[in-house]
Design a protein around this motif. Structure first.
Motif, PDB file in Angstrom:
ATOM      1  N   SER A   1      -2.224   1.566  -0.146  1.00 20.41           N
ATOM      2  CA  SER A   1      -3.160   1.297   0.937  1.00 20.41           C
ATOM      3  C   SER A   1      -4.574   1.094   0.410  1.00 20.41           C
ATOM      4  O   SER A   1      -5.314   0.242   0.920  1.00 20.41           O
ATOM      5  N   LYS A   2      -4.952   1.823  -0.604  1.00 17.11           N
ATOM      6  CA  LYS A   2      -6.314   1.745  -1.120  1.00 17.11           C
ATOM      7  C   LYS A   2      -6.527   0.523  -1.996  1.00 17.11           C
ATOM      8  O   LYS A   2      -7.577  -0.126  -1.908  1.00 17.11           O
ATOM      9  N   ARG A   3      -5.599   0.194  -2.845  1.00 16.49           N
ATOM     10  CA  ARG A   3      -5.793  -0.882  -3.826  1.00 16.49           C
ATOM     11  C   ARG A   3      -5.356  -2.240  -3.295  1.00 16.49           C
ATOM     12  O   ARG A   3      -5.947  -3.263  -3.653  1.00 16.49           O
ATOM     13  N   PHE A   4      -4.298  -2.230  -2.521  1.00 11.06           N
ATOM     14  CA  PHE A   4      -3.753  -3.523  -2.102  1.00 11.06           C
ATOM     15  C   PHE A   4      -3.817  -3.727  -0.564  1.00 11.06           C
ATOM     16  O   PHE A   4      -3.403  -4.785  -0.074  1.00 11.06           O
ATOM     17  N   GLY A   5      -4.285  -2.749   0.131  1.00 15.93           N
ATOM     18  CA  GLY A   5      -4.393  -2.903   1.594  1.00 15.93           C
ATOM     19  C   GLY A   5      -3.060  -2.866   2.314  1.00 15.93           C
ATOM     20  O   GLY A   5      -2.939  -3.372   3.436  1.00 15.93           O
ATOM     21  N   VAL A   6      -2.069  -2.290   1.692  1.00 15.85           N
ATOM     22  CA  VAL A   6      -0.742  -2.212   2.295  1.00 15.85           C
ATOM     23  C   VAL A   6      -0.643  -0.854   2.994  1.00 15.85           C
ATOM     24  O   VAL A   6      -0.800   0.190   2.370  1.00 15.85           O
ATOM     25  N   SER A   7      -0.367  -0.894   4.285  1.00 12.84           N
ATOM     26  CA  SER A   7      -0.264   0.340   5.052  1.00 12.84           C
ATOM     27  C   SER A   7       1.206   0.717   5.198  1.00 12.84           C
ATOM     28  O   SER A   7       2.033  -0.088   5.621  1.00 12.84           O
ATOM     29  N   ILE A   8       1.501   1.939   4.856  1.00 13.08           N
ATOM     30  CA  ILE A   8       2.868   2.452   4.937  1.00 13.08           C
ATOM     31  C   ILE A   8       2.919   3.349   6.175  1.00 13.08           C
ATOM     32  O   ILE A   8       2.206   4.354   6.267  1.00 13.08           O
ATOM     33  N   PRO A   9       3.738   2.970   7.164  1.00 15.93           N
ATOM     34  CA  PRO A   9       3.816   3.790   8.364  1.00 15.93           C
ATOM     35  C   PRO A   9       4.401   5.172   8.076  1.00 15.93           C
ATOM     36  O   PRO A   9       5.136   5.344   7.106  1.00 15.93           O
ATOM     37  N   GLU A  10       4.026   6.083   8.936  1.00 14.02           N
ATOM     38  CA  GLU A  10       4.537   7.441   8.754  1.00 14.02           C
ATOM     39  C   GLU A  10       6.052   7.420   8.973  1.00 14.02           C
ATOM     40  O   GLU A  10       6.567   6.793   9.873  1.00 14.02           O
ATOM     41  N   GLY A  11       6.714   8.101   8.124  1.00 11.18           N
ATOM     42  CA  GLY A  11       8.155   8.146   8.217  1.00 11.18           C
ATOM     43  C   GLY A  11       8.762   8.548   6.888  1.00 11.18           C
ATOM     44  O   GLY A  11       8.074   8.991   5.956  1.00 11.18           O
ATOM     45  N   PRO A  12      10.054   8.399   6.736  1.00 12.29           N
ATOM     46  CA  PRO A  12      10.711   8.807   5.485  1.00 12.29           C
ATOM     47  C   PRO A  12      10.188   8.055   4.262  1.00 12.29           C
ATOM     48  O   PRO A  12      10.042   8.640   3.193  1.00 12.29           O
ATOM     49  N   ALA A  13       9.855   6.757   4.423  1.00 10.82           N
ATOM     50  CA  ALA A  13       9.371   5.987   3.271  1.00 10.82           C
ATOM     51  C   ALA A  13       8.029   6.514   2.798  1.00 10.82           C
ATOM     52  O   ALA A  13       7.781   6.675   1.584  1.00 10.82           O
ATOM     53  N   ALA A  14       7.123   6.758   3.728  1.00 11.61           N
ATOM     54  CA  ALA A  14       5.810   7.287   3.355  1.00 11.61           C
ATOM     55  C   ALA A  14       5.955   8.666   2.742  1.00 11.61           C
ATOM     56  O   ALA A  14       5.218   9.022   1.796  1.00 11.61           O
ATOM     57  N   LEU A  15       6.922   9.422   3.235  1.00 13.58           N
ATOM     58  CA  LEU A  15       7.148  10.746   2.672  1.00 13.58           C
ATOM     59  C   LEU A  15       7.697  10.665   1.242  1.00 13.58           C
ATOM     60  O   LEU A  15       7.306  11.447   0.368  1.00 13.58           O
ATOM     61  N   MET A  16       8.565   9.709   0.993  1.00 14.33           N
ATOM     62  CA  MET A  16       9.119   9.574  -0.356  1.00 14.33           C
ATOM     63  C   MET A  16       8.066   9.084  -1.346  1.00 14.33           C
ATOM     64  O   MET A  16       8.019   9.541  -2.493  1.00 14.33           O
TER      65      MET A  16
END
Length: 284
Positions: free
Chosen positions: A192-207
Motif C-alpha cells: 500500500s505504501k510503495r505501490f498504492g495497492v490496497s489490500i482489503p481486510e480479510g484472510p489475505a491481509a492477515l497472511m
C-alpha cells in the motif's frame, strides 16, 4: 860397457860399473809417454831410440871425464781437442694469435611469475523474483568462489549466501547455487505504501501481515570481462520457494464462509523461473 847395456841398466834402475875405477852413475827412470791418441803415440815411439842414443852418447864422456848425465825433458803429448760444431738454434715459431672469444649471449630475461589471483571482491546483482542484493566474494581458488550478503525485494530483507564455479578466463560459463531467507515482514502495508495497492481486510491481509519465506536458486550463466578485476554476468535458472502460512485457519474459514474451523499452519512450496544479472568486482 856397451851403450845397450847401459840403457838397459838405466831402465831397470841399477848401477853398472864400467871399470874398476869408474865412478858410479845413478840413472833416473824415465816415465813412459802417455798415449793420448793414435797420432801422438807414433812420435813418442820414434823418440825412444833417440833418447837412448843421447843417453849413450852422454854416458861416454861420463866414463871418461866423470861428467853428470843430462836429463832429457819430456814434453807432454799435445791434447787433441775435437772441434765443437756450433749448432744454430732453430728460430722460434711465431706466436699464434688467440682466437677472439665470442661475447656471451645475453641471458634471456626470466619469465615474470604469474600474479596470484585476486581473492576478495563484491557481488552486485538483481534477481527476479528474489530482488536485488549485494554480497562479499571470497575466492580460495581461481575457479571457486563463495559469497555472503543481503537481498531485498523492496518489501522485506533477506540474508543470502552462495557458491559458484567459473573458469579463470575473460569469457567463461558459470554454475551457481544460492540460498536465502526473507525475514517476516508486513507486506500488506508495504504494497500500500510503495505501490498504492490496497489490500482489503480479510484472510489475505492477515497472511501478508507477517509474511516471510525461504528460497534456493540454481542457475547457469555467462561471464564477460577480466576475471582478475571486473566482469559482467547474466544467469538463468529455477528458484524454489518455501513459505509457512500460520493463518491457515482464518484463510480456510474465509474461503468456506464458515467460522469455528480449525487448521494447522500450512507449508507452501513451489518452483518458478528466475533471471539474474549483475557485476563481479575484485579488488584484492
Amino acid at each position: 860397457m856397451s851403450p845397450f847395456l847401459l840403457v838397459l841398466a838405466l831402465s831397470q834402475g841399477s848401477v853398472v860399473p864400467e871399470s874398476p875405477g869408474a865412478p858410479v852413475v845413478e840413472a833416473t827412470q824415465v816415465a813412459p809417454p802417455v798415449e793420448s791418441s793414435g797420432e801422438a803415440a807414433a812420435p813418442a815411439a820414434e823418440a825412444t831410440p833417440a833418447a837412448a842414443t843421447d843417453v849413450s852418447s852422454s854416458t861416454a864422456p861420463e866414463s871418461q871425464g866423470s861428467a853428470p848425465v843430462a836429463e832429457t825433458p819430456t814434453e807432454p803429448p799435445p791434447s787433441v781437442v775435437a772441434p765443437v760444431e756450433q749448432v744454430e738454434a732453430a728460430p722460434a715459431a711465431p706466436a699464434v694469435p688467440a682466437a677472439p672469444v665470442a661475447p656471451a649471449a645475453p641471458a634471456a630475461p626470466a619469465a615474470p611469475a604469474p600474479k596470484p589471483h585476486t581473492r576478495w571482491g563484491v557481488l552486485l546483482d538483481a534477481d527476479a523474483p528474489n530482488g536485488a542484493g549485494a554480497a562479499v566474494l571470497f575466492r580460495p581458488l581461481p575457479w571457486l568462489r563463495v559469497n555472503g550478503g543481503v537481498a531485498t525485494n523492496t518489501l522485506g530483507v533477506a540474508a543470502r549466501a552462495g557458491v559458484g564455479v567459473a573458469f579463470y578466463f575473460p569469457i567463461t560459463p558459470s554454475f551457481n547455487l544460492d540460498v536465502g531467507h526473507y525475514f517476516p515482514a508486513d507486506y500488506g502495508a508495504g504494497l500500500s505504501k510503495r505501490f498504492g495497492v490496497s489490500i482489503p481486510e480479510g484472510p489475505a491481509a492477515l497472511m501478508l501481515k507477517n509474511f516471510g519465506y525461504d528460497f534456493a536458486t540454481a542457475s547457469v550463466g555467462l561471464e564477460l570481462g577480466s576475471p582478475r578485476y571486473f566482469s559482467f554476468f547474466v544467469r538463468g535458472g529455477l528458484t524454489y520457494w518455501s513459505l509457512r502460512v500460520n493463518e491457515s485457519q482464518a484463510l480456510l474459514g474465509g474461503a468456506l464462509g464458515e467460522d469455528g474451523l480449525s487448521a494447522d499452519p500450512v507449508n507452501v512450496r513451489f518452483t518458478i523461473p528466475t533471471v539474474k544479472a549483475g557485476f563481479l568486482i575484485y579488488f584484492k
